[in-house]
Design a protein around this motif. Structure first.
Motif, PDB file in Angstrom:
ATOM      1  N   UNK A  99       1.179  -0.747  -0.266  1.00  0.00           N
ATOM      2  CA  UNK A  99      -0.395   0.180  -0.607  1.00  0.00           C
ATOM      3  C   UNK A  99       0.807   1.461  -0.264  1.00  0.00           C
ATOM      4  N   UNK A 100       2.150   1.160   1.221  1.00  0.00           N
ATOM      5  CA  UNK A 100       2.316   2.421   0.823  1.00  0.00           C
ATOM      6  C   UNK A 100       3.890   3.302  -0.102  1.00  0.00           C
ATOM      7  N   UNK A 101       3.463   3.813  -0.682  1.00  0.00           N
ATOM      8  CA  UNK A 101       4.336   4.563  -1.501  1.00  0.00           C
ATOM      9  C   UNK A 101       5.516   3.941  -1.984  1.00  0.00           C
TER      10      UNK A 101
ATOM     11  N   UNK B  19      -4.136   0.881  -7.454  1.00  0.00           N
ATOM     12  CA  UNK B  19      -3.861   1.465  -6.283  1.00  0.00           C
ATOM     13  C   UNK B  19      -2.352   1.792  -6.229  1.00  0.00           C
ATOM     14  N   UNK B  20      -1.601   0.675  -6.088  1.00  0.00           N
ATOM     15  CA  UNK B  20      -0.130   0.308  -6.785  1.00  0.00           C
ATOM     16  C   UNK B  20      -0.222   1.323  -8.360  1.00  0.00           C
ATOM     17  N   UNK B  83      -4.283   8.695  -5.787  1.00  0.00           N
ATOM     18  CA  UNK B  83      -3.890   8.488  -3.838  1.00  0.00           C
ATOM     19  C   UNK B  83      -3.503   9.023  -2.836  1.00  0.00           C
ATOM     20  N   UNK B  84      -4.583   8.970  -1.798  1.00  0.00           N
ATOM     21  CA  UNK B  84      -4.363  10.111  -1.167  1.00  0.00           C
ATOM     22  C   UNK B  84      -3.759   9.109   0.657  1.00  0.00           C
ATOM     23  N   UNK B  85      -2.074   9.618   0.051  1.00  0.00           N
ATOM     24  CA  UNK B  85      -1.626   8.826   1.068  1.00  0.00           C
ATOM     25  C   UNK B  85      -1.561   9.081   2.709  1.00  0.00           C
ATOM     26  N   UNK B  92      -3.046   2.495   7.715  1.00  0.00           N
ATOM     27  CA  UNK B  92      -2.634   1.579   7.861  1.00  0.00           C
ATOM     28  C   UNK B  92      -2.525   1.351   9.217  1.00  0.00           C
ATOM     29  N   UNK B  93      -2.160   2.783   9.999  1.00  0.00           N
ATOM     30  CA  UNK B  93      -1.761   2.918  11.308  1.00  0.00           C
ATOM     31  C   UNK B  93      -2.821   2.472  12.495  1.00  0.00           C
TER      32      UNK B  93
END
Lengths: 102, 102
Positions: A99-101, B19-20, B83-85, B92-93
């Motif tokens: 998920x993380x960039x 998303x990727x 994406x909304x980082x 994720x948190x």
DNA sequence: TCCATATATCGAGGTATCTCGATATTCTTC
DNA sequence: GAAGAATATCGAGATACCTCGATATATGGA
């Protein structure tokens, strides 16, 4: 580590709650006599707390096991389920990497 | 932040792939003339890459948006998704806090 | 061996998700 | 304002998930 299966297992509020309950043995009744030293919780205790049918809980625990979130250990007529912290951590790392960039 | 909706949105391989893809603009054709400075990718580009129907992709992007993983910006007849980082990190948190023991 | 208990598996009805084509909406251009 | 293009929404059929009760399997004790 099948991220597909893991996400699918998490895609249900009660299964996630069970995973949370399993963080702490004291969320359940005391261990059965003679089984005090066994890690994990039997299906009947989880069912009682979840208030769902026995077959549903057995199915849920099977899904959580296939996903790698819990381990099952048979002792006599009981199956004791406990969290698999290593696999849970591995899943979190994998989903974060996906998920993380950067 | 609705963790329920977020997990549900992730519970689909193509939505996760989108998303990727959105991590890197260069996964898609060059920006439309006159829109070079707009962040995000239009639905048609995503659809072309995903090889699913227009309505399906529009629906998927709506689900990803509701989940907070992407933002939509209308420019003329195009909707640009990016994406909304921040929200992704927040998710994720949250999922880590829910899953991890301590 | 027979019975009681714990768990797993099976079969099914209800609900949600997937994906599509068709249609509606919004915007641009003529 | 009519036509065309991009996107959104609608309706529907196929598939998957949810959850149950019933049944099967495994274990322990009389």
């Amino acid at each position: 580590m099948d991220i597909e299966r893991s996400i699918s297992a998490l895609n249900n509020p009660m299964r996630r709650r069970i995973l949370e309950w399993l963080k702490d043995r004291s969320n359940f009744p005391p261990a059965l006599p003679g089984h005090e030293d066994i890690e994990g919780v039997c299906v009947a205790y989880i069912q009682e707390k979840a208030k769902l049918s026995q077959s549903t809980i057995s199915n849920y625990m099977g899904l959580l096991k296939q996903a790698g979130f819990v381990r099952a250990e048979r002792h006599g007529q009981w199956t004791f389920y406990r969290r698999d912290e290593e696999n849970i951590q591995e899943f979190l790392t994998a989903v974060q990497a996906e998920l993380l960039k950067k």
